[in-house]
Design a protein around this motif. Structure first.
Motif, mmCIF file in Angstrom:
data_model
loop_
_atom_site.group_PDB
_atom_site.id
_atom_site.type_symbol
_atom_site.label_atom_id
_atom_site.label_comp_id
_atom_site.label_asym_id
_atom_site.label_seq_id
_atom_site.Cartn_x
_atom_site.Cartn_y
_atom_site.Cartn_z
ATOM 1 N N GLN A 59 0.831 -1.206 0.000
ATOM 2 C CA GLN A 59 0.000 0.000 0.000
ATOM 3 C C GLN A 59 0.868 1.260 0.000
ATOM 4 O O GLN A 59 0.571 2.222 -0.696
ATOM 5 N N GLU A 60 1.935 1.220 0.782
ATOM 6 C CA GLU A 60 2.782 2.410 0.933
ATOM 7 C C GLU A 60 3.774 2.590 -0.214
ATOM 8 O O GLU A 60 4.076 3.710 -0.611
ATOM 9 N N HIS A 61 4.287 1.492 -0.760
ATOM 10 C CA HIS A 61 5.388 1.587 -1.729
ATOM 11 C C HIS A 61 5.048 1.028 -3.106
ATOM 12 O O HIS A 61 5.959 0.747 -3.899
ATOM 13 N N TRP A 62 3.782 0.895 -3.421
ATOM 14 C CA TRP A 62 3.385 0.284 -4.694
ATOM 15 C C TRP A 62 3.992 1.014 -5.879
ATOM 16 O O TRP A 62 4.369 0.382 -6.855
ATOM 17 N N TRP A 63 4.094 2.335 -5.791
ATOM 18 C CA TRP A 63 4.585 3.104 -6.934
ATOM 19 C C TRP A 63 6.010 2.701 -7.297
ATOM 20 O O TRP A 63 6.322 2.460 -8.454
ATOM 21 N N ALA A 64 6.870 2.602 -6.311
ATOM 22 C CA ALA A 64 8.256 2.196 -6.572
ATOM 23 C C ALA A 64 8.321 0.727 -6.993
ATOM 24 O O ALA A 64 9.071 0.374 -7.903
ATOM 25 N N LEU A 65 7.551 -0.116 -6.334
ATOM 26 C CA LEU A 65 7.576 -1.546 -6.642
ATOM 27 C C LEU A 65 7.109 -1.833 -8.062
ATOM 28 O O LEU A 65 7.653 -2.707 -8.724
ATOM 29 N N HIS A 66 6.123 -1.102 -8.527
ATOM 30 C CA HIS A 66 5.589 -1.415 -9.860
ATOM 31 C C HIS A 66 6.529 -1.000 -10.980
ATOM 32 O O HIS A 66 6.404 -1.473 -12.095
ATOM 33 N N THR A 67 7.504 -0.149 -10.672
ATOM 34 C CA THR A 67 8.455 0.264 -11.703
ATOM 35 C C THR A 67 9.662 -0.682 -11.771
ATOM 36 O O THR A 67 10.459 -0.586 -12.687
#
Length: 78
Positions: free
Chosen positions: A49-57
């Protein structure tokens, strides 16, 4: 009937989480329901929830490893 449309960021977040949970299940030889419960119990969902943006890249293998590491640090054994 009142239907609200999700904003683009929320839609992308939901899509990524809906993708990564089954990928986690497959990578760690679990069924999807067990993977969800494991991630919930050991902080993986909060991390997503917190780090999805970085993880998805990132490469999916690195993302899965990062999620597993967080769970392991919170007591998860698998």
């Amino acid at each position: 009937m009142n239907m609200q449309v999700l904003d683009r960021e929320t839609s992308n977040k939901v899509s990524f989480i809906a993708y990564i949970i089954p990928a986690f299940a497959e990578a760690y030889k679990m069924d999807v329901a067990s993977a969800y419960q494991y991630l919930k119990k050991y902080g993986g969902l909060d991390f997503l929830q917190e780090h999805w943006w970085a993880l998805h890249t990132d490469n999916v293998l690195y993302a899965l490893d990062n999620i597993y590491t967080i769970c392991h640090q919170n007591g998860g054994q698998r």
